[in-house]
Design a protein around this motif. Structure first.
Motif, PDB file in Angstrom:
ATOM      1  N   GLY A 186       8.874   4.414  -4.511  1.00  0.00           N
ATOM      2  CA  GLY A 186       9.056   4.189  -3.076  1.00  0.00           C
ATOM      3  C   GLY A 186       7.814   3.769  -2.320  1.00  0.00           C
ATOM      4  N   ILE A 187       6.658   3.692  -3.001  1.00  0.00           N
ATOM      5  CA  ILE A 187       5.450   3.231  -2.301  1.00  0.00           C
ATOM      6  C   ILE A 187       5.336   1.734  -2.565  1.00  0.00           C
ATOM      7  CG2 ILE A 187       2.965   3.537  -2.013  1.00  0.00           C
ATOM      8  CD1 ILE A 187       3.383   6.283  -3.459  1.00  0.00           C
ATOM      9  N   ARG A 188       5.618   0.927  -1.569  1.00  0.00           N
ATOM     10  CA  ARG A 188       5.751  -0.513  -1.822  1.00  0.00           C
ATOM     11  C   ARG A 188       4.748  -1.361  -1.063  1.00  0.00           C
ATOM     12  NH1 ARG A 188      11.088   1.266  -1.784  1.00  0.00           N
ATOM     13  NH2 ARG A 188      11.947   1.254  -3.891  1.00  0.00           N
ATOM     14  N   THR A 189       4.153  -0.787  -0.003  1.00  0.00           N
ATOM     15  CA  THR A 189       3.282  -1.626   0.826  1.00  0.00           C
ATOM     16  C   THR A 189       1.855  -1.078   0.853  1.00  0.00           C
ATOM     17  OG1 THR A 189       3.690  -0.376   2.839  1.00  0.00           O
ATOM     18  CG2 THR A 189       5.224  -2.165   2.347  1.00  0.00           C
ATOM     19  N   THR A 190       0.948  -1.984   1.181  1.00  0.00           N
ATOM     20  CA  THR A 190      -0.460  -1.611   1.312  1.00  0.00           C
ATOM     21  C   THR A 190      -0.618  -0.523   2.362  1.00  0.00           C
ATOM     22  OG1 THR A 190      -1.082  -3.844   0.712  1.00  0.00           O
ATOM     23  CG2 THR A 190      -2.742  -2.553   1.877  1.00  0.00           C
ATOM     24  N   LYS A 191       0.120  -0.702   3.462  1.00  0.00           N
ATOM     25  CA  LYS A 191       0.046   0.261   4.556  1.00  0.00           C
ATOM     26  C   LYS A 191       0.412   1.667   4.053  1.00  0.00           C
ATOM     27  CE  LYS A 191       1.251   0.084   9.408  1.00  0.00           C
ATOM     28  NZ  LYS A 191       2.072  -0.541  10.440  1.00  0.00           N
ATOM     29  N   ASP A 192       1.490   1.741   3.264  1.00  0.00           N
ATOM     30  CA  ASP A 192       1.896   3.036   2.707  1.00  0.00           C
ATOM     31  C   ASP A 192       0.813   3.588   1.787  1.00  0.00           C
ATOM     32  OD1 ASP A 192       4.292   3.065   3.988  1.00  0.00           O
ATOM     33  OD2 ASP A 192       5.451   2.308   2.287  1.00  0.00           O
ATOM     34  N   ALA A 193       0.319   2.732   0.899  1.00  0.00           N
ATOM     35  CA  ALA A 193      -0.669   3.201  -0.082  1.00  0.00           C
ATOM     36  C   ALA A 193      -1.902   3.747   0.630  1.00  0.00           C
ATOM     37  CB  ALA A 193      -1.057   2.060  -1.028  1.00  0.00           C
ATOM     38  N   ILE A 194      -2.327   3.057   1.681  1.00  0.00           N
ATOM     39  CA  ILE A 194      -3.523   3.509   2.404  1.00  0.00           C
ATOM     40  C   ILE A 194      -3.267   4.866   3.057  1.00  0.00           C
ATOM     41  CG2 ILE A 194      -5.019   3.006   4.380  1.00  0.00           C
ATOM     42  CD1 ILE A 194      -4.931   0.067   3.571  1.00  0.00           C
ATOM     43  N   LYS A 195      -2.041   5.063   3.540  1.00  0.00           N
ATOM     44  CA  LYS A 195      -1.723   6.381   4.115  1.00  0.00           C
ATOM     45  C   LYS A 195      -1.886   7.486   3.073  1.00  0.00           C
ATOM     46  CE  LYS A 195       1.342   4.722   7.707  1.00  0.00           C
ATOM     47  NZ  LYS A 195       2.665   4.678   8.306  1.00  0.00           N
ATOM     48  N   PHE A 196      -1.477   7.207   1.844  1.00  0.00           N
ATOM     49  CA  PHE A 196      -1.642   8.216   0.789  1.00  0.00           C
ATOM     50  C   PHE A 196      -3.127   8.445   0.507  1.00  0.00           C
ATOM     51  CE2 PHE A 196       2.487   9.480  -0.876  1.00  0.00           C
ATOM     52  CZ  PHE A 196       3.338   8.558  -0.298  1.00  0.00           C
ATOM     53  N   LEU A 197      -3.910   7.385   0.530  1.00  0.00           N
ATOM     54  CA  LEU A 197      -5.346   7.563   0.267  1.00  0.00           C
ATOM     55  C   LEU A 197      -6.014   8.366   1.377  1.00  0.00           C
ATOM     56  CD1 LEU A 197      -6.316   4.090  -1.255  1.00  0.00           C
ATOM     57  CD2 LEU A 197      -5.922   6.272  -2.430  1.00  0.00           C
ATOM     58  N   VAL A 198      -5.522   8.187   2.603  1.00  0.00           N
ATOM     59  CA  VAL A 198      -6.040   8.997   3.710  1.00  0.00           C
ATOM     60  C   VAL A 198      -5.700  10.471   3.478  1.00  0.00           C
ATOM     61  CG1 VAL A 198      -5.744   9.530   6.163  1.00  0.00           C
ATOM     62  CG2 VAL A 198      -6.101   7.164   5.436  1.00  0.00           C
ATOM     63  N   LEU A 199      -4.498  10.722   2.989  1.00  0.00           N
ATOM     64  CA  LEU A 199      -4.121  12.112   2.670  1.00  0.00           C
ATOM     65  C   LEU A 199      -5.098  12.696   1.650  1.00  0.00           C
ATOM     66  CD1 LEU A 199      -0.230  11.936   2.123  1.00  0.00           C
ATOM     67  CD2 LEU A 199      -1.428  12.721   4.150  1.00  0.00           C
ATOM     68  N   VAL A 200      -5.398  11.916   0.625  1.00  0.00           N
ATOM     69  CA  VAL A 200      -6.333  12.379  -0.405  1.00  0.00           C
ATOM     70  C   VAL A 200      -7.693  12.658   0.228  1.00  0.00           C
ATOM     71  CG1 VAL A 200      -7.543  11.757  -2.526  1.00  0.00           C
ATOM     72  CG2 VAL A 200      -5.145  11.097  -2.220  1.00  0.00           C
ATOM     73  N   ASN A 201      -8.165  11.680   0.995  1.00  0.00           N
ATOM     74  CA  ASN A 201      -9.505  11.778   1.565  1.00  0.00           C
ATOM     75  C   ASN A 201      -9.665  13.002   2.452  1.00  0.00           C
ATOM     76  OD1 ASN A 201     -12.111  10.715   1.984  1.00  0.00           O
ATOM     77  ND2 ASN A 201     -11.482   9.888   3.969  1.00  0.00           N
TER      78      ASN A 201
END
Lengths: 478, 320
Positions: free
Chosen positions: B260-275
C-alpha cells in the motif's frame, strides 16, 4: 534530533498576506484614526520586526464605537434569525477562503507556529462561525423559552494567545443571538481582528454591528465601564477579570469571564504511555504553553514516574523550535517581551525553591522572544511553579500514589479550568472526572476543542460558558 | 538466547506467563496513535531533505513480486531493476533486496550476480500461513538452501487470535533455527504479523513483542495480500516497540512496512516516522525496509524531477 535526516527550511510564503503600513480603528463600518491621533506599533515576536502601526483607541473612540453598535442594534436584532445566519455563514466561508492568508498573518503577529494557525486556529475559527450561524434561526429551541431576546451591545475584550479564535468565540454567538459588538483585541496582536473587520465589510455586514477598537488596557477598561454596554465578555488574566467583576458589580451588565488556569494532567500507571506522552507534550507546549487550559501540572503515579519522565524527555528532544513560519516548527516565539520576562521570573523562582529544572538541548534564535521547553521535577504542591499560572512552555511534574490523592492534588488549586485523565480503565475515567472541579476534563487526550462543546471554568478560572448551546445563554436576556 | 534476553526468559516459559507479560504491556490509545502518525505526516520535506529521503527510500526497498504468474523472466527483470533502478542515471542507489517466492530464489540470485542486492524470500506457507509446522520449516530451509539472504515468514494469525501466544512464539523460534545455514551463518528473519488481520493496535504491540522475544531480525506489517496493509499508525506502533525493546535489551530489531505504499509522499512520511521515533540508528536499509513494487517508479520520477527540474512521466521509467 537526528542529523542524518536534517529537514531543509520549509517556510510558508509571506506573500499570501498583504500587511498595510498602518491600520485604523473599525467603527461604524469605516476604518478611522483615533480621536487623539495616537498610534502604537505591533511587532512580530519571532523577529521584533515592526509589522504595522495601529490606531490606539481612547475613551472618545470607545464611546463612538458603542454608539455605533447601539445604533445598529435596533435593525440587527430585528432581523429574522435566518437573515443573521446568512451573514454568519458568509463570514465563515470567507474565513475558510482566506484561511492561508489569516494563518500567516496570525503567525506573524502572535509568534505561534504556522502548523498551529493552519491546522488548529483557523479551522476552529471557521467552525465556530458555522456552528453559531446554525443556531441563529433556532433560538426558540435552545432551551430558553420562545423568542429569547438579545442583550444589546456586547463589550468584548480578548487576549493575545489565540487572537482570531477568541474573537470568533466572542463575536459568533453575540451576532447569532442578535447583539451588536465592540471588541478590543490585545495590544500585541491587533492585526487579525482588523483583517476580520475587512471580512465583515466583504460579507456586507451592516455598519456598526461589529466594531473593533485596538488599544491597551485603558481602552478595555473604558469599554467595560461604558454605561451603554449591556454585556461584558472578557478572556484574559485573573487579576484583570477580578477588576472587571468589581467594576460591573451592580451595573446590571451581564458578565462572562474566562480567566487563568493551572490544569492537572493526571497519568495513571495503566495509561497508554506513548499517547500520554503526546498528550502531555500537546497539553503544555501547544502555543508555547500560552493557553489558559494548558496542562501545566503533570500529576504522574509514582510507580511509573521514572519511566514516564524518560519517555517525556526523549520526546522533548525531538521538538523543533524556531521560525514560526516554517511548516516543521513545533515551538514558536513567546508573544511579547513582557510575557517572556514573566515566564523567566517564574522559572527562576522554581529553581530557587529547589525544583529540578530540565530543558532539551535547544538553540534559541538571537532576535525575538524565546523560551526553551522546560520541565520541573521534584515539584510539590508547595512550590510556586505548581500553583501560579506561568502561561509559558513550563511543565511542573508532581507525583501521587492513589486515585484519591490524584483528585485531591488536582483540585488543590485556585483555578478550575481544565484537567486530563490518562488510563486504559474506563470506569476510572468516569469516577475521577466526576470528582474533578474543572470546567473541561479530557480523557486520554488533551487540548481538543470543538464549537459544540461548552468551555469555561470554576473558581478563579471564571464563570459563564462559551461554545455549544450553553454559550448562547451569555448573550441572551434569560 | 542472547544473554541480554535472559531478563525475559521467564515470560516464555508457559502460555500463561507469556499472556500475563503481553497483557501487561501498556495499552495503545487508537485515537492518540493515529493522531500522532497524522501529525508527523504534515512534516514538509523539501529540497535537500527530499533528495536525501528519496535516495534513502530507494535503498530501503525490497522490490517485490509475489504472484502466481511469476516467471524466471519476470524475476530477472526485477533483479535488473533492483541493480539499476534508473538506467538513465547510474547515481541512483540500488534497492535493498528483491523479494520473491522460494522457488524463484535461485533465479533471482543468479540474475543479481555479485551485486549488493539481497534476495529475500517469503516462506512458511505465505501468505496465509495455513500449513503444518514441518511444511513451513521445509519451505524455509528450501529458500535458505537456494541462497536466500533473508526470509519473510508469516505468523499463524489463527493461533495468535485464539490466544495461543506461546505457539506463535515457538513457530518463530523454529523458523529462526531453520534460517541457519550449514556454515553456521544465518539468513535474516523478517516476521510478518498481517496487522490487518490482527485488527487492534494492542494486538500489534503484543505480536511485535512475541516476534522480538523469539529472535526476529525485522518485524513486518503485512503480506500485501489483505485489505489493510502498512499504515503510518501501525508502523509508528511497531517503531515504538523496537525502540522500547532496544532500550530494555540492547538488541536492535528492524521494521518493514509492506503493502500500500505507492508514492514518494507516502514513503517520506514513513521515513519521518522513523526519524522522529527511533532516530538515525534505523535510517539505513540494515534496519528499515519498504515492501513495495510500484513505489520505486514514483520515487524515480520524483528523483528525476529534483535533478532536472521538470516532471518526466511514466514512459521515462522502466515498466517491468
Amino acid at each position: 534530533m537526528a542529523s542524518l535526516f536534517e529537514y531543509a527550511p520549509a517556510p510558508e510564503s509571506r506573500s499570501v498576506v498583504d500587511i498595510a503600513p498602518s491600520y485604523g480603528l473599525f467603527i461604524d463600518g469605516e476604518f478611522t484614526d483615533a480621536a487623539d491621533g495616537k498610534v502604537f506599533k505591533t511587532v512580530s515576536p519571532s523577529s521584533e520586526e515592526v509589522l504595522a502601526e495601529v490606531a490606539q483607541a481612547g475613551a472618545a473612540d470607545v464611546d463612538r464605537a458603542v454608539k455605533a453598535a447601539r445604533k445598529a442594534f435596533e435593525k440587527w436584532s430585528a432581523l429574522p434569525g435566518s437573515e443573521r445566519a446568512k451573514y454568519l455563514f458568509r463570514i465563515a466561508r470567507i474565513i475558510q477562503e482566506r484561511s492561508r492568508e489569516l494563518a500567516v498573518l496570525e503567525t506573524l503577529d502572535n509568534g505561534k507556529p504556522i502548523k498551529e494557525t493552519r491546522d488548529a486556529d483557523l479551522p476552529l475559527v471557521a467552525a465556530h462561525f458555522f456552528y453559531y450561524a446554525g443556531w441563529a434561526d433556532k433560538l426558540d429551541h435552545a432551551g430558553y423559552g420562545a423568542n429569547p431576546r438579545p442583550l444589546g451591545v456586547a463589550g468584548q475584550v480578548i487576549p493575545w494567545n489565540f487572537p482570531l479564535l477568541m474573537l470568533a468565540w466572542k463575536i459568533a454567538p453575540a451576532l447569532a443571538t442578535g447583539n451588536t459588538v465592540v471588541l478590543k483585541p490585545a495590544e500585541t496582536t491587533p492585526l487579525s481582528a482588523l483583517f476580520f473587520a475587512d471580512i465583515c465589510r466583504q460579507a456586507g455586514l451592516p455598519k456598526g454591528v461589529v466594531n473593533i477598537v485596538p488599544g491597551y488596557g485603558d481602552a478595555g477598561a473604558e469599554l467595560v465601564a461604558h454605561p451603554d454596554v449591556n454585556k461584558v465578555a472578557f478572556t484574559g488574566s485573573t487579576a484583570v477579570g477580578k477588576a472587571i467583576a468589581r467594576q460591573v458589580a451592580g451595573s446590571g451588565k451581564k458578565v462572562t469571564l474566562e480567566l487563568g488556569g493551572k490544569g492537572a494532567n493526571i497519568v495513571f500507571d495503566d495509561a497508554p504511555i506513548d499517547q500520554a506522552v503526546e498528550g502531555i507534550v500537546g497539553g503544555i507546549f501547544f502555543n508555547q504553553g500560552q493557553v489558559c487550559c494548558a496542562g501545566s501540572r503533570l500529576l504522574v503515579q509514582e510507580s511509573i514516574h521514572d519511566e514516564l519522565l524518560d519517555s517525556l524527555k526523549r520526546r522533548l528532544s525531538t521538538l523543533r523550535l524556531g521560525d514560526p513560519l516554517d511548516k516543521n516548527t513545533d515551538i514558536g516565539a513567546i508573544n511579547s517581551a513582557e510575557q517572556l520576562a514573566r515566564i523567566t521570573a517564574l522559572a527562576e523562582t522554581g529553581e530557587a525553591e529547589g525544583a529540578e529544572r530540565w530543558s532539551p538541548a535547544c538553540e534559541l534564535p538571537s532576535a525575538g522572544y524565546w523560551f526553551a521547553p522546560t520541565l520541573f521535577t521534584n515539584v510539590t504542591q508547595a512550590h510556586t511553579v505548581a500553583r501560579d499560572e506561568i502561561f509559558g512552555p513550563v511543565l511542573s511534574v508532581l507525583t501521587f500514589r492513589t486515585p484519591d490523592e490524584a483528585v485531591a492534588k488536582a483540585n488543590n488549586s485556585q483555578y478550575g479550568l481544565s484537567a486530563g485523565i490518562w488510563t486504559e480503565k474506563g470506569s476510572r475515567i468516569l469516577a475521577v472526572a466526576n470528582k474533578l472541579r474543572a470546567g473541561v476534563v479530557w480523557a486520554n487526550t488533551f487540548n481538543k476543542f470543538d464549537p459544540t462543546s461548552p468551555f469555561g471554568g470554576y473558581k478563579e478560572s471564571g464563570f459563564g460558558r462559551e461554545g455549544g448551546r450553553h454559550g448562547l445563554e451569555a448573550y441572551l436576556d434569560v | 538466547m542472547p544473554t541480554t534476553l535472559t531478563a525475559f526468559a521467564d515470560v516464555t516459559t508457559s502460555d500463561s506467563a507469556l499472556r500475563r507479560f503481553l497483557h501487561g504491556l501498556p495499552g495503545v490509545d487508537a485515537v492518540g496513535l493515529e493522531a500522532r502518525a497524522a501529525a508527523l505526516g504534515t512534516r514538509s520535506i523539501k529540497t535537500t531533505a527530499k533528495a536525501y529521503a528519496i535516495d534513502l527510500a530507494i535503498s530501503m526497498i525490497d522490490l517485490t513480486t509475489l504472484e502466481g504468474a511469476d516467471t524466471p523472466g519476470k524475476v530477472r527483470a526485477l533483479a535488473a531493476k533492483a541493480v539499476h533502478p534508473d538506467p538513465t542515471d547510474r547515481t541512483t542507489p540500488m534497492t535493498a533486496a528483491v523479494c520473491v517466492y522460494p522457488d524463484m530464489v535461485a533465479t533471482a540470485k543468479a540474475a543479481l550476480g555479485g551485486a549488493d542486492v539481497k534476495v529475500a524470500s517469503v516462506a512458511t506457507a505465505f501468505p496465509a500461513g495455513r500449513a503444518a509446522l514441518p511444511v513451513k520449516l521445509a519451505d524455509t530451509r528450501d529458500a535458505v538452501a537456494a541462497g536466500a539472504d533473508e526470509i519473510d515468514m508469516v505468523i499463524d494469525r489463527g493461533a495468535f487470535l485464539a490466544g495461543r501466544y506461546l505457539e506463535t512464539y515457538e513457530l518463530i523460534k523454529a523458523v529462526k533455527e531453520a534460517c541457519v545455514r550449514p556454515d553456521g551463518t544465518s539468513a535474516r528473519l523478517k516476521v510478518i504479523f498481517e496487522t490487518g488481520e490482527l485488527s487492534t493496535y494492542d494486538n500489534i504491540r503484543r505480536a511485535s513483542w512475541i516476534g522480538m522475544l523469539a529472535g526476529a531480525d525485522f518485524i513486518k506489517t503485512s503480506t500485501g495480500k489483505v485489505g489493510v496493509n502498512a499504515t503510518p499508525a501501525n508502523t509508528l506502533l511497531m517503531l515504538e516497540a523496537v525502540r522500547d525493546f532496544k532500550a530494555q535489551t540492547g538488541i536492535q530489531v528492524g521494521v518493514k512496512p509492506a503493502g500500500g505504499i505507492r508514492t514518494t509522499k507516502d514513503a517520506i512520511k514513513f521515513l519521518v516516522l522513523v526519524n522522529e521515533t527511533v532516530g538515525e540508528d534505523w535510517l539505513t536499509n540494515e534496519w528499515f525496509r519498504f515492501g513495495a513494487s510500484s513505489l520505486l517508479n514514483d520515487l524515480l520520477m520524483q528523483r528525476q524531477k529534483l535533478s532536472t527540474g521538470r516532471y518526466s512521466g511514466p514512459d521515462y521509467v522502466t515498466v517491468d
